[in-house]
Design a protein around this motif. Structure first.
Motif, PDB file in Angstrom:
ATOM      1  N   GLU A 162      16.878   5.762 -26.739  1.00  0.00           N
ATOM      2  CA  GLU A 162      18.111   5.247 -26.173  1.00  0.00           C
ATOM      3  C   GLU A 162      17.949   3.737 -26.012  1.00  0.00           C
ATOM      4  N   ALA A 163      18.904   2.969 -26.485  1.00  0.00           N
ATOM      5  CA  ALA A 163      18.738   1.517 -26.568  1.00  0.00           C
ATOM      6  C   ALA A 163      18.369   0.894 -25.232  1.00  0.00           C
ATOM      7  N   GLU A 164      19.034   1.316 -24.157  1.00  0.00           N
ATOM      8  CA  GLU A 164      18.766   0.654 -22.884  1.00  0.00           C
ATOM      9  C   GLU A 164      17.370   0.968 -22.339  1.00  0.00           C
ATOM     10  N   LYS A 165      16.761   2.037 -22.812  1.00  0.00           N
ATOM     11  CA  LYS A 165      15.389   2.344 -22.389  1.00  0.00           C
ATOM     12  C   LYS A 165      14.383   1.402 -23.037  1.00  0.00           C
ATOM     13  N   ARG A 166      14.819   0.708 -24.092  1.00  0.00           N
ATOM     14  CA  ARG A 166      13.934  -0.199 -24.818  1.00  0.00           C
ATOM     15  C   ARG A 166      14.275  -1.673 -24.632  1.00  0.00           C
ATOM     16  N   ALA A 167      15.552  -1.960 -24.432  1.00  0.00           N
ATOM     17  CA  ALA A 167      15.974  -3.360 -24.484  1.00  0.00           C
ATOM     18  C   ALA A 167      16.647  -3.870 -23.212  1.00  0.00           C
ATOM     19  N   SER A 168      16.724  -3.073 -22.153  1.00  0.00           N
ATOM     20  CA  SER A 168      17.297  -3.564 -20.897  1.00  0.00           C
ATOM     21  C   SER A 168      16.329  -4.530 -20.224  1.00  0.00           C
ATOM     22  N   THR A 169      16.824  -5.247 -19.228  1.00  0.00           N
ATOM     23  CA  THR A 169      15.943  -6.107 -18.443  1.00  0.00           C
ATOM     24  C   THR A 169      14.904  -5.271 -17.705  1.00  0.00           C
ATOM     25  N   LYS A 170      15.304  -4.098 -17.233  1.00  0.00           N
ATOM     26  CA  LYS A 170      14.360  -3.209 -16.561  1.00  0.00           C
ATOM     27  C   LYS A 170      13.222  -2.815 -17.493  1.00  0.00           C
ATOM     28  N   GLU A 180       9.305 -13.193 -26.001  1.00  0.00           N
ATOM     29  CA  GLU A 180       9.339 -13.052 -27.456  1.00  0.00           C
ATOM     30  C   GLU A 180       9.443 -11.582 -27.868  1.00  0.00           C
ATOM     31  N   HIS A 181       8.638 -10.733 -27.230  1.00  0.00           N
ATOM     32  CA  HIS A 181       8.643  -9.305 -27.561  1.00  0.00           C
ATOM     33  C   HIS A 181       9.987  -8.688 -27.187  1.00  0.00           C
ATOM     34  N   TRP A 182      10.478  -9.035 -26.011  1.00  0.00           N
ATOM     35  CA  TRP A 182      11.760  -8.488 -25.570  1.00  0.00           C
ATOM     36  C   TRP A 182      12.901  -8.970 -26.476  1.00  0.00           C
ATOM     37  N   ALA A 183      12.859 -10.237 -26.874  1.00  0.00           N
ATOM     38  CA  ALA A 183      13.906 -10.779 -27.752  1.00  0.00           C
ATOM     39  C   ALA A 183      13.961 -10.029 -29.078  1.00  0.00           C
ATOM     40  N   ARG A 184      12.807  -9.591 -29.581  1.00  0.00           N
ATOM     41  CA  ARG A 184      12.801  -8.811 -30.819  1.00  0.00           C
ATOM     42  C   ARG A 184      13.528  -7.488 -30.629  1.00  0.00           C
ATOM     43  N   ARG A 185      13.314  -6.869 -29.476  1.00  0.00           N
ATOM     44  CA  ARG A 185      14.016  -5.609 -29.193  1.00  0.00           C
ATOM     45  C   ARG A 185      15.523  -5.841 -29.052  1.00  0.00           C
ATOM     46  N   VAL A 186      15.894  -6.906 -28.368  1.00  0.00           N
ATOM     47  CA  VAL A 186      17.319  -7.230 -28.210  1.00  0.00           C
ATOM     48  C   VAL A 186      17.941  -7.522 -29.565  1.00  0.00           C
ATOM     49  N   ARG A 187      17.219  -8.240 -30.429  1.00  0.00           N
ATOM     50  CA  ARG A 187      17.731  -8.548 -31.765  1.00  0.00           C
ATOM     51  C   ARG A 187      18.022  -7.271 -32.536  1.00  0.00           C
ATOM     52  N   LYS A 188      17.096  -6.318 -32.522  1.00  0.00           N
ATOM     53  CA  LYS A 188      17.310  -5.047 -33.226  1.00  0.00           C
ATOM     54  C   LYS A 188      18.558  -4.340 -32.692  1.00  0.00           C
ATOM     55  N   TYR A 189      18.720  -4.386 -31.395  1.00  0.00           N
ATOM     56  CA  TYR A 189      19.887  -3.747 -30.780  1.00  0.00           C
ATOM     57  C   TYR A 189      21.182  -4.443 -31.209  1.00  0.00           C
TER      58      TYR A 189
END
Length: 248
Positions: A162-170, A180-189
Motif C-alpha cells: 500500500e503506497a502510504e505504508k511506504r511513502a508517507s511521512t510516518k 534521499e531514500h524517501w524521495a525515491r519512494r515518493v518519486r515512484k508513487y
C-alpha cells in the motif's frame, strides 16, 4: 468572515478560527494529541477540547482522515479506530458540541479545496492532484477546479505494498529513511499516480511541505509540475472552514 475549522489527523487534532477573506488562520491554532485508540467518542472529546479552547459557539467545519459520504457517514478509517466505519460522524460531533452546526469532509479534500482557492493551485485549470503526506497519504483530485471527492490515492498498491505504508511521512520516520531514500519512494508513487491521471500539477502538502527544499529537488522523472503546498499544514483547517461557510 470567520468560521472555525478542525483537522482530525492520525496523530493530532488541531483547529482555529479561519479568516475566509484571507484564507488564513485568524488566531494561532490549538492542537491536542489524537487519543489511542482513536475511537469516535474519544476523538469527539478531542474535537470539543480544541473548540472549547477558543470558546467558539458558531458553525464548525471538521475534516476526517477517511472517506466521508453524504457529508456525514464514515466509510473508511485507515489511520483511526475501525469503529468509526459506519458512524454518523456529523451527528456525533454536533451532539458533543451541544448542537453546534457541523460540516464534515475528507481531510485531504479539505486541504485541496483550500490550496485551490488560496494556495498553490489557485487559478490552475486542467487536472490537479493535491497530496498530503503525514500519518498516511491523502489525496484530492481536481478537474478544472472541480473536486472529485474521496479519491484515497494513498491506498494504491505500489510494488506489492500500500503506497502510504511506504511513502508517507510516518513511513519515513518509522524506518529512519534519509531524505534521499524517501524521495525515491515518493518519486515512484508520483510516477504511478501520473500514469493513472496525467495531471498538469502535483501539490505536495502536509507538515513535510515546510521542508520541501529537502526532497522536492531530488524527485526526477515526473512530467507534471510539482510544487509545495502554500498553506502547508494549515490547509485542512482552512478548507474545513470554507466548506462549513458554504453549507451554512
Amino acid at each position: 468572515m470567520k468560521i472555525f475549522g478542525v483537522d482530525i489527523g492520525g496523530s493530532g487534532i488541531k483547529g482555529a478560527p479561519v479568516d475566509l477573506d484571507r484564507g488564513d488562520l485568524a488566531e494561532e491554532r490549538f492542537k491536542v494529541l489524537t487519543p489511542q485508540p482513536a475511537t469516535p467518542d474519544r476523538v469527539a472529546d478531542g474535537v470539543k477540547e480544541v473548540i472549547d479552547h477558543f470558546g467558539w459557539t458558531g458553525p464548525v467545519g471538521v475534516t476526517f482522515p477517511g472517506v466521508v459520504t453524504g457529508g456525514s457517514t464514515v466509510r473508511t478509517a485507515a489511520n483511526v479506530d475501525r469503529s468509526w466505519i459506519g458512524t454518523d460522524a456529523r451527528t456525533l460531533l454536533s451532539g458533543r458540541l451541544k448542537g453546534l452546526p457541523v460540516t464534515l469532509l475528507n481531510d485531504a479534500d479539505a486541504a485541496g479545496v483550500a490550496e485551490m482557492k488560496f494556495g498553490a493551485g489557485r487559478n490552475r485549470r486542467g487536472t490537479v492532484v493535491v497530496l498530503t503526506f503525514g500519518t498516511g497519504i491523502g489525496s484530492a483530485l481536481f478537474v478544472d477546479g472541480v473536486l472529485v471527492p474521496n479519491t484515497e490515492l494513498g491506498h494504491l498498491e505500489l510494488n506489492g505494498h500500500e503506497a502510504e505504508k511506504r511513502a508517507s511521512t510516518k513511513a519515513k520516520d518509522d524506518h529512519e529513511l534519509t531524505w534521499e531514500h524517501w524521495a525515491r519512494r515518493v518519486r515512484k508513487y508520483l510516477v504511478h499516480v501520473e500514469m493513472l491521471f496525467s495531471p498538469e500539477l502535483f501539490v505536495i502538502g502536509g507538515g513535510v511541505s515546510r521542508k520541501a527544499e529537502k526532497f522536492l529537488p531530488l524527485i526526477e522523472g515526473v512530467q507534471a509540475e510539482i510544487v509545495p503546498a502554500q498553506l502547508q499544514n494549515n490547509a485542512g483547517i482552512v478548507g474545513a472552514a470554507m466548506r462549513a461557510a458554504n453549507h451554512g
